[in-house]
Scaffold this motif. Sequence first.
Motif, PDB file in Angstrom:
ATOM      1  N   ALA A 295     -22.820  33.211   2.155  1.00 24.85           N
ATOM      2  CA  ALA A 295     -22.667  33.866   3.465  1.00 24.85           C
ATOM      3  C   ALA A 295     -21.420  33.316   4.139  1.00 24.85           C
ATOM      4  N   CYS A 296     -21.139  33.817   5.328  1.00 24.56           N
ATOM      5  CA  CYS A 296     -19.988  33.331   6.106  1.00 24.56           C
ATOM      6  C   CYS A 296     -20.461  32.832   7.465  1.00 24.56           C
ATOM      7  N   GLY A 297     -19.743  31.876   8.013  1.00 22.49           N
ATOM      8  CA  GLY A 297     -19.963  31.435   9.390  1.00 22.49           C
ATOM      9  C   GLY A 297     -21.406  31.059   9.661  1.00 22.49           C
ATOM     10  N   SER A 298     -21.908  31.542  10.791  1.00 26.33           N
ATOM     11  CA  SER A 298     -23.268  31.200  11.214  1.00 26.33           C
ATOM     12  C   SER A 298     -24.296  31.570  10.154  1.00 26.33           C
ATOM     13  N   ALA A 299     -24.058  32.682   9.465  1.00 30.22           N
ATOM     14  CA  ALA A 299     -25.034  33.098   8.445  1.00 30.22           C
ATOM     15  C   ALA A 299     -25.128  32.032   7.354  1.00 30.22           C
ATOM     16  N   SER A 300     -24.010  31.378   7.057  1.00 27.72           N
ATOM     17  CA  SER A 300     -24.062  30.314   6.037  1.00 27.72           C
ATOM     18  C   SER A 300     -24.769  29.080   6.611  1.00 27.72           C
TER      19      SER A 300
ATOM     20  N   ILE B 190     -26.568  36.428   2.922  1.00 32.77           N
ATOM     21  CA  ILE B 190     -27.049  36.561   4.306  1.00 32.77           C
ATOM     22  C   ILE B 190     -25.941  37.168   5.158  1.00 32.77           C
ATOM     23  N   SER B 191     -26.285  38.203   5.908  1.00 35.87           N
ATOM     24  CA  SER B 191     -25.264  38.828   6.761  1.00 35.87           C
ATOM     25  C   SER B 191     -25.910  39.633   7.877  1.00 35.87           C
ATOM     26  N   GLN B 192     -25.518  39.378   9.093  1.00 36.34           N
ATOM     27  CA  GLN B 192     -26.001  40.192  10.214  1.00 36.34           C
ATOM     28  C   GLN B 192     -25.505  41.629  10.043  1.00 36.34           C
ATOM     29  N   SER B 193     -24.185  41.772   9.907  1.00 37.97           N
ATOM     30  CA  SER B 193     -23.589  43.118   9.891  1.00 37.97           C
ATOM     31  C   SER B 193     -23.857  43.854   8.580  1.00 37.97           C
ATOM     32  N   GLY B 194     -23.995  43.084   7.509  1.00 40.94           N
ATOM     33  CA  GLY B 194     -24.130  43.710   6.194  1.00 40.94           C
ATOM     34  C   GLY B 194     -22.819  44.292   5.694  1.00 40.94           C
ATOM     35  N   GLU B 195     -21.723  43.997   6.394  1.00 38.83           N
ATOM     36  CA  GLU B 195     -20.425  44.568   6.015  1.00 38.83           C
ATOM     37  C   GLU B 195     -19.374  43.497   5.759  1.00 38.83           C
ATOM     38  N   THR B 196     -19.722  42.236   5.863  1.00 38.91           N
ATOM     39  CA  THR B 196     -18.716  41.184   5.720  1.00 38.91           C
ATOM     40  C   THR B 196     -18.083  41.255   4.329  1.00 38.91           C
ATOM     41  N   ALA B 197     -16.775  41.418   4.305  1.00 31.02           N
ATOM     42  CA  ALA B 197     -16.093  41.744   3.048  1.00 31.02           C
ATOM     43  C   ALA B 197     -16.306  40.674   1.975  1.00 31.02           C
TER      44      ALA B 197
ATOM     45  N   ALA C 151     -22.804  40.954  21.093  1.00 32.55           N
ATOM     46  CA  ALA C 151     -21.935  39.790  21.345  1.00 32.55           C
ATOM     47  C   ALA C 151     -21.363  39.319  20.007  1.00 32.55           C
ATOM     48  N   VAL C 152     -20.085  38.995  20.014  1.00 26.96           N
ATOM     49  CA  VAL C 152     -19.464  38.552  18.756  1.00 26.96           C
ATOM     50  C   VAL C 152     -20.165  37.306  18.221  1.00 26.96           C
ATOM     51  N   ALA C 153     -20.506  36.394  19.098  1.00 28.01           N
ATOM     52  CA  ALA C 153     -21.199  35.177  18.651  1.00 28.01           C
ATOM     53  C   ALA C 153     -22.659  35.517  18.375  1.00 28.01           C
ATOM     54  N   THR C 154     -23.062  35.316  17.155  1.00 25.17           N
ATOM     55  CA  THR C 154     -24.437  35.676  16.802  1.00 25.17           C
ATOM     56  C   THR C 154     -25.423  34.682  17.410  1.00 25.17           C
ATOM     57  N   THR C 155     -26.555  35.185  17.838  1.00 29.29           N
ATOM     58  CA  THR C 155     -27.611  34.310  18.381  1.00 29.29           C
ATOM     59  C   THR C 155     -28.948  34.695  17.756  1.00 29.29           C
TER      60      THR C 155
ATOM     61  N   SER D  63     -21.975  23.649  17.074  1.00 25.97           N
ATOM     62  CA  SER D  63     -20.549  23.399  17.236  1.00 25.97           C
ATOM     63  C   SER D  63     -19.734  24.696  17.145  1.00 25.97           C
ATOM     64  N   LEU D  64     -20.082  25.528  16.172  1.00 23.55           N
ATOM     65  CA  LEU D  64     -19.371  26.806  16.034  1.00 23.55           C
ATOM     66  C   LEU D  64     -19.552  27.654  17.297  1.00 23.55           C
ATOM     67  N   LYS D  65     -20.810  27.664  17.784  1.00 24.23           N
ATOM     68  CA  LYS D  65     -21.093  28.475  18.979  1.00 24.23           C
ATOM     69  C   LYS D  65     -20.218  28.009  20.141  1.00 24.23           C
ATOM     70  N   LEU D  66     -20.167  26.677  20.320  1.00 20.28           N
ATOM     71  CA  LEU D  66     -19.395  26.138  21.443  1.00 20.28           C
ATOM     72  C   LEU D  66     -17.918  26.480  21.306  1.00 20.28           C
ATOM     73  N   LYS D  67     -17.353  26.237  20.120  1.00 16.10           N
ATOM     74  CA  LYS D  67     -15.890  26.410  20.003  1.00 16.10           C
ATOM     75  C   LYS D  67     -15.489  27.874  20.078  1.00 16.10           C
ATOM     76  N   GLU D  68     -16.289  28.767  19.476  1.00 13.64           N
ATOM     77  CA  GLU D  68     -15.814  30.150  19.392  1.00 13.64           C
ATOM     78  C   GLU D  68     -15.809  30.853  20.744  1.00 13.64           C
ATOM     79  N   ILE D  69     -16.730  30.458  21.631  1.00 11.84           N
ATOM     80  CA  ILE D  69     -16.735  31.190  22.913  1.00 11.84           C
ATOM     81  C   ILE D  69     -16.107  30.409  24.062  1.00 11.84           C
TER      82      ILE D  69
ATOM     83  N   SER E 169     -17.608  42.307  13.074  1.00 10.37           N
ATOM     84  CA  SER E 169     -17.903  42.714  11.713  1.00 10.37           C
ATOM     85  C   SER E 169     -16.623  42.465  10.900  1.00 10.37           C
ATOM     86  N   VAL E 170     -16.647  41.456  10.038  1.00 11.88           N
ATOM     87  CA  VAL E 170     -15.398  41.015   9.399  1.00 11.88           C
ATOM     88  C   VAL E 170     -15.227  41.762   8.079  1.00 11.88           C
ATOM     89  N   THR E 171     -14.621  42.936   8.173  1.00 10.02           N
ATOM     90  CA  THR E 171     -14.567  43.815   7.009  1.00 10.02           C
ATOM     91  C   THR E 171     -13.313  43.621   6.169  1.00 10.02           C
TER      92      THR E 171
END
Length: 588
Positions: free
Chosen positions: A291-296, A338-345, A389-393, A466-472, A584-586
Amino acid sequence: MCGIVGYAGKTKAIPKIMTGLKSLEYRGYDSSGIAYVKDKKVKTIKKSGPINNLDEHLSYDEDTTIGISHTRWATHGRADDINSHPHHQGKITLVHNGIIENYDVLKRKLIEEGYHFISETDTEVAAAVIDSLYKESNNMVETLSKASEALKGSYALAILNSDNLDTIYALRKDSPLIVGLGNGENILASDIPAIAHVTTKYVVLDNYDIVVLNKDKVTFYNKAKEEITKNPRIFSLADETISKNGFDHFMLKEINEESDVVKKLLSLHTENNHIKDIYDITKYQRIDIVACGSASFAGQIGKYYIEKFKNIPVSVHFASEYRYQKNFFNKDTLVILISQSGETADTLAALKIAKENGSDTLAIVNRHDSSIAREADHVLYIEAGIEIAVATTKAYLAQVILLLFLAIKGIREEKKIIEDLKLLPNLITKYINEFDYTKIAKMFVNKDHVFYLGRGIDFFLSMEGSLKLKEISYIHSEAFQAGELKHGSISLIDEDFGVIAVVTDKNISDKTISNLKEVSARGAKIVAITNIEDDNFSDAKIMVDDISDVINPLTVIVPMQMLAYTVANLKKCDIDKPRNLAKSVTVE
Ligand code: F6R
């Protein structure tokens, strides 16, 4: 990432197109543009910056019934007006989502053919490729079939051809595109919210599908230029309607939905405190979570649960690395994507590699009909509802819970764990409403650097915090294994450094506390998110409940999200659409 809307109807097209395009803003973009047909000519307007910059140059009353539009997230070339889509070459005007990987080679060939390029984009090259191929046959279906051979990479394309200006053509490979079937009007778009004002009936395109769309009719062709029948589906308007429901931000609304998401997952997957039918992972000897990012990071918590309860070795990989590393695929290895969007390239590409190499694939996704959901051998939907919201919760929490369900199915402690999990919805509501996050957040608004510290499972939770804090909030933040700090990085610590400690795992908390002492001895103030009541290791504390080893990791998720949200809010950041990010990081 880039959003596409194309519309053909009987009524004024610009309001329909712009309503759709605005609903795709959440995907992330840095410029937007539109091409519509007026007086038998294609008129193109494109502007960098927010969609309002485009809006200001449009008349919603314009006498046009057909057009294509785009929000661009810059890849090839800066985010300026020229690089914005639509792009135009010869008879072709088009918008594109994806990356044309061989654009450089194609561009050189096209320059030799006499084409001139004004932008730095790969998309303008795609326009020229299609224009050049069209000259050979004067037939767009033939042209797009050939274009799908010529163009390497990923693309969703919506195209106008000046020879036939009542029609939109489309082609898709590895970038999402759906077609909404209306009454006397048809629409195509990157995602369902962009067609909801026109119709609830839609078709999901497969790779290499070619679309010929006008106001009365949509015809589909495959790569072999044969007409094909696609089965329309219906979506529920309530599920896809985008609204903040009175909250200041989508992120806050989505955090507030987490309690219901947990209840929904419990009702879908449990009965009498047991997991109902769920994918059986016990037949595998190894599991790769990709997965990527939060999903990982959700995957890391899943690793903890699966190894603990199922005794199956699990390795967690970033999808962007997994594709290019040595992997050990076989029938005994399950690959969980694992992917929220299901489209992460990258995640989609990893899925394909795993399948091609003979491993079973299980997707844990939120968006129904997404590419990953459709391509995986097995799917578990996280059913978190649309996340804007871009930041997944809520999707992150739901991913963790589904991984927990996979891990505890059939184990001795299953009943007790589910009983305990049923406490979580009320705890979430309590953590959102009963804690003064502003007081703690003020300790961080002026920080330039933050360490999120933890050990074991608390470290994996820290990665997400940490990711949540830095990204927003744009505060530089790193998650660090508390015990690893003194092997180099503690030299960064001084009284200006922010430190957030996650301490929930009693088995190892004594060790973490010793590490925190080392940090405060060097002047840093520590905020702890913890279930340890009598602590002498923090300067301020967010107290969570002590339920059980299994549920405790889940208790800190909402407080971490609320803390990041409150810091970003105090800093007046664009919380739902942080700079440079896309939902959605396509592209890879
Ligand atoms: C961070 C965040 C991202 C996503 C990542 C994967 O808040 O949302 O790190 O988790 O881009 O996206 P999906 O889950 O759509 O594959």
